[in-house]
Design an enzyme around this catalytic site. Sequence first.
Site, short mmCIF file in Angstrom:
data_model
loop_
_atom_site.label_atom_id
_atom_site.label_comp_id
_atom_site.label_asym_id
_atom_site.label_seq_id
_atom_site.Cartn_x
_atom_site.Cartn_y
_atom_site.Cartn_z
N ASP A 371 1.15 -1.27 -0.09
CA ASP A 371 0.02 0.22 -0.16
C ASP A 371 0.88 1.10 0.06
O ASP A 371 2.05 1.16 0.24
CB ASP A 371 -0.76 0.04 1.34
CG ASP A 371 -2.04 0.96 1.23
OD1 ASP A 371 -2.99 0.81 1.73
OD2 ASP A 371 -2.30 1.71 -0.08
N PHE A 489 22.23 0.28 10.70
CA PHE A 489 21.44 -0.45 11.14
C PHE A 489 22.18 -1.78 11.89
O PHE A 489 23.12 -2.02 11.63
CB PHE A 489 20.76 -1.08 10.32
CG PHE A 489 19.98 -2.53 10.51
CD1 PHE A 489 18.92 -2.67 11.23
CD2 PHE A 489 20.87 -3.80 10.16
CE1 PHE A 489 18.33 -3.95 11.41
CE2 PHE A 489 20.27 -5.00 10.37
CZ PHE A 489 19.24 -5.13 11.04
N LYS A 512 14.09 5.55 9.64
CA LYS A 512 13.10 4.35 9.58
C LYS A 512 13.49 3.11 10.43
O LYS A 512 14.63 2.96 10.47
CB LYS A 512 12.73 4.17 8.04
CG LYS A 512 14.16 3.33 7.50
CD LYS A 512 13.62 3.09 6.26
CE LYS A 512 15.08 2.52 5.36
NZ LYS A 512 14.71 1.91 3.87
N ARG A 546 4.70 -6.56 6.58
CA ARG A 546 5.90 -6.12 7.45
C ARG A 546 5.96 -4.37 7.44
O ARG A 546 5.65 -4.18 6.47
CB ARG A 546 6.97 -6.78 6.94
CG ARG A 546 7.38 -8.03 6.64
CD ARG A 546 8.86 -8.70 7.08
NE ARG A 546 9.70 -8.13 6.04
CZ ARG A 546 9.64 -8.69 4.60
NH1 ARG A 546 9.07 -9.75 4.37
NH2 ARG A 546 10.59 -8.26 4.11
N THR A 626 16.40 -22.70 6.72
CA THR A 626 16.43 -21.85 5.64
C THR A 626 17.90 -21.19 6.01
O THR A 626 18.28 -21.27 7.05
CB THR A 626 15.37 -20.77 5.66
OG1 THR A 626 15.82 -19.80 4.73
CG2 THR A 626 15.17 -20.25 7.16
N ASP A 628 18.16 -18.05 5.46
CA ASP A 628 17.80 -16.66 5.62
C ASP A 628 18.29 -16.28 7.06
O ASP A 628 18.10 -17.18 7.81
CB ASP A 628 16.26 -16.51 5.55
CG ASP A 628 16.08 -16.47 3.99
OD1 ASP A 628 16.96 -16.22 3.11
OD2 ASP A 628 14.94 -16.73 3.47
N LYS A 747 21.35 -28.63 7.05
CA LYS A 747 19.96 -29.01 6.63
C LYS A 747 20.15 -30.53 6.43
O LYS A 747 19.09 -31.25 7.01
CB LYS A 747 19.78 -28.55 5.14
CG LYS A 747 19.36 -27.13 5.22
CD LYS A 747 19.30 -26.52 3.78
CE LYS A 747 18.87 -25.05 3.76
NZ LYS A 747 18.50 -24.44 2.49
N ASN A 770 21.67 -25.27 -2.71
CA ASN A 770 21.75 -25.25 -1.19
C ASN A 770 20.89 -26.26 -0.53
O ASN A 770 20.92 -26.57 0.55
CB ASN A 770 21.67 -23.96 -0.38
CG ASN A 770 20.25 -23.54 -0.91
OD1 ASN A 770 19.87 -23.13 -1.73
ND2 ASN A 770 19.87 -22.89 0.28
N ASP A 771 19.93 -26.73 -1.30
CA ASP A 771 18.87 -27.68 -0.92
C ASP A 771 19.24 -29.12 -1.22
O ASP A 771 18.61 -29.88 -0.83
CB ASP A 771 17.54 -27.51 -1.43
CG ASP A 771 17.15 -25.84 -0.71
OD1 ASP A 771 17.44 -25.69 0.54
OD2 ASP A 771 16.66 -25.10 -1.44
#
Length: 1144
Positions: A371, A489, A512, A546, A626, A628, A747, A770-771
Amino acid sequence: MFCSKKKPLEVERIVKANDREYNEKFQYTDNRIHTSKYNIITFLPINLFEQFQRVANAYFLFLLILQLIPEISSLTWFTTIVPLVLVVTMTAVKDATDDYFRHKSDNQVNNRQSEVLIDGKLQGEKWMNVKVGDIIKLENNQFVAADLLLLSSSEPHGLCYIETAELDGETNLKVRHALSVTSELGADMSRLAEFDGTVVCEAPNNKLDKFTGTLSWKDSKYSLNNEKIILRGCVLRNTSWCFGMVIFAGPDTKLMQNSGKTKFKRTSIDRLMNTLVLWIFGFLVCLGIILAIGNSIWEHQVGDQFRTFLFRNEQKNNAVFSGFLTFWSYIIILNTVVPISLYSQEGSCSQRKQFLLFSFSIFVLAGEIHDGPGQKTEITKKKDPVDFSFNPLADKSFQFFDHSLIESIKLGDPKVHEFLRLLALCHTVMSEENGTGQLVYQVQSPDEGALVTAARNFGFIFKSRTPETITVEELGTIVTYQLLAFLDFNNIRKRMSVIVRNPAGQIKLYSKGADTILFEKLHPCNEALLSLTSDHLSEFAGEGLRTLAIAYRDLDDKYFQEWHKMLEDASSALDERDERIAGLYEEIERDLMLLGATAIEDKLQEGVIETITSLSLANIKIWVLTGDKEETAINIGYACNMLTDDMNEVFVLAGNTVVEVKEELRKAKETLFGQVRRFSDGHATCEKEQQLPLDSMVDETVTGDYGLIINGHSLAYALESDVKNDLLELACMCKTVVCCRVTPLQKAQVVELVKKHRNAVTLAIGDGANDVSMIKSAHIGIGISGQEGLQAVLASDYSFAQFRYLQRLLLVHGRWSYFRMCKFLCYFFYKNFAFTLVHFWFGFFCGFSAQTVYDQWFITLFNIVYTSLPVLAMGIFDQDVSDQSSMDCPQLYEPGQLNQLFNKRKFFICMAHGIYTSLALFFIPYGALYNGVGEDGQHLADYQSFAVTMATSLVLVVSVQITLDTSYWTAINHVFVWGSLATYFSILFAMHSNGIFGIFPNQFPFVGNARHSLTQKRIWLIILLTTVASVIPVVAFRLLKASLYPTLSDQIRQWQKAQKKARPLRRRRPQTRRSSSRRSGYAFAHQEGYGELITSGKNMRAKNPPPTSGLEKTLYNSTSWIENLCKKTTDAVNSLSQDETGKL
């Protein structure tokens, strides 16, 4: 190849640049990779070894050897060898085909071209010919051929940007930089050819985030770390070229060290079949012993009376030896209890699936704007997106629906302008122009890319940056801001800020970050806007978006100069530097003025939430593995409804030592159990000694839903032997488990942990290189053909294009496959027990002579021709409920998880059913034909008439049984059932005809018997009686069971029948929506320290300095497009409906 010298174990690696002769003495592997299982020499022995791990195959091979001995064989050898060779050949062809594609993929990778520096010149070389110590050149968007030490690049200070999607699944760019002493080599071929540095480093290993070594050159030593290394599998991005020295090649690269080995996988039914075959063999041995003892007794007591009629030497007569030969003869005759045709028809097998492990990247496309930043508008389907055609630099893929925001921009609302200006200034995005002159953003976080793109479409276009300035085009006017400070950050601050001076000389701080953090820094005068923004943020969070809060502050010049002086002093301090800098950041980031908030959606593939919800209802535990970072994993976990607000608690394991991880596990368990149960060291020891069942008493004591999140560092400690059982127990009691920042090898280790210590089947699904190791380790590996190549697909057992197809694969096709296979096996065992055990009963009436009760051709054709097609049709097409019912009711999947449809108990039931049928098949015709006389007055009780009557009864009984077992009839089922019966009678009359007897009198002795027997009414009455007696108990039992104890599938089947009669309107299943009141911690996910890299200027290309001081406001030469904006937005505003409101 078999005589090659074994490579010594490496302790450390020594590599000298541009010296192949020196490096060859260490026997380093070349850059050729092998992911295939076989080659031309090893295929046959290895594949046969794998196939004969099936006990049944070994069993049939043993029987084939017995059948070659004429003294004990009553059957010809071709009845076994033809089906066995067929099964082995079909399996071998399938395995060879799969491995061929692996070889093809390997050859494609090995034959990629790379530029290698040889004799002072760049020469084209195939990847497989690249050697350790070579210097190779990479160009933009090229894959890295081997693990390289970065020497120089086209970027300033030897920097380069890489994408590591194939290593950790992350598509954001990472920075690598060369040593300053080697970055000076640039692209000078003569200097690069003269480079003779020696690298001493660690031996090959699988740690992706760690590298230690030293470079010795020109009598100096330089320390090397992971920031100097580019790994194989990475892609060079946003860098024209770079040079690197090969450190690890081929199998020694970290990517291949993490890939794992291709394993031979067997289904759970396969393993059960191995056990059952052993049991059946033991059962056959018992039957053979009984019949052999009977033969010895009969031979001793009765055989003497007619021994003269046999071609047997009188002196060699021995009752015990006769029993011994009879034993092996009956083993051959009764072997059809497990016919080889069962394996030839076993097309597919479904496993019970309990654990699902996957990577986030297979269904997440992050960074889609949801949005308007700073505004909230009710969006309906009637709204048209904003037309951005007035902006020549707008992103064509960007969509926005709030037309009132365009009006605010046109009217010059200062707050809206300030909001968009903040988005264009406060970020770490890098800009460049591609070959066509279009502005392209290189982003480390897709979230930042989405926000900067949003500002760009509304006319605040980020153009470029230098270490001291940021250039933005504001509504057609170029404005250059002086960058005074970059407040970077980190995970604690959860925000970032920039301090800039605009052309008017005003100093502003733009910030922010997470709303929970930034709201505490606001000036008290923001209460009204804060309340409104909080409501909007709650709505955004409820949609799983988010969120970020946006604020700014005007700074006094004198105050900033004093603060900046203190910051310089803190930066140069030796003690508590980080704490002092953090304190200064806190001091200046206060009394902020709120501008609004943004909401970003992780764009999920269609059907992701519905798929996860359905799999959870099917009692499948979902674990996420993952690469991430933790915050990204948590955000997406909430977006996918794997983590929810309804959970009692979400445990986060982030310990940096073994002691910390143990303590976190202990606290989590105490929270789970409270005072009900305490975990002691003794319990952990007990766990090591025995495997925990899937639904253990531990799980039953836990009430409520819990989630577990663990990062890669903590997981490394938790996988140690004295901790992993506690981790596994805690994880299995949680509804959702998320392991983030894990390496490919970790993994696979998690998968192996679940396989080893839990009585469960694992399914791993991923889309990247990577999987691969995870996919290979799991019982079932599924590859997604996504944007990260086909490595996962080639290593998988199944593959498809989108994650949502997993729901149908498991709940429909997987369940149907398991249902069909279980019915297939039950019917096959029943049919062959009924067929074979007739020989056992006949043995008591034929002097235990190993005489077959059927014609030899009937024995050969029974399983191959007469009864193969109906059961094959059932195994392919049968379904108890429709596909839509399977999707709507995931609980139907649970019987497969619990092995309810085929297990040892079901096997004994089928065995008992077959024994009962064999009794009816033998004794009803025997009793009816005993001393019987036909219509023509002739005797009926001859051997051949008895054999035909029993064979016909058997074919009819098993055909009726298959019609009772078939739940879903198709035209093919009808053709196969009735066609098989027609085929039986056709072959029967043909083989008993006078014509074929005249051609082969020794092979077809039953001349005229079928015509003689099957024209007698009494024979057909016997066949009818036998069929009814065999089938009636089954029909009665199934009717009572369905009426008194209906299963879930029975109830749904009855509902389907009722719905089919009523034919109501079909209602669509409601879609599952994300719902959460949780707000994301922050939406931008770049690495800490990236701001320092920007302000240092190391990642900036040298450009012409901006005119004068760089603070002037320069008019752009395309003012016409702002006029076009005013014209188009006026038309858009006039078309707005009255109920649309925009709130800042």
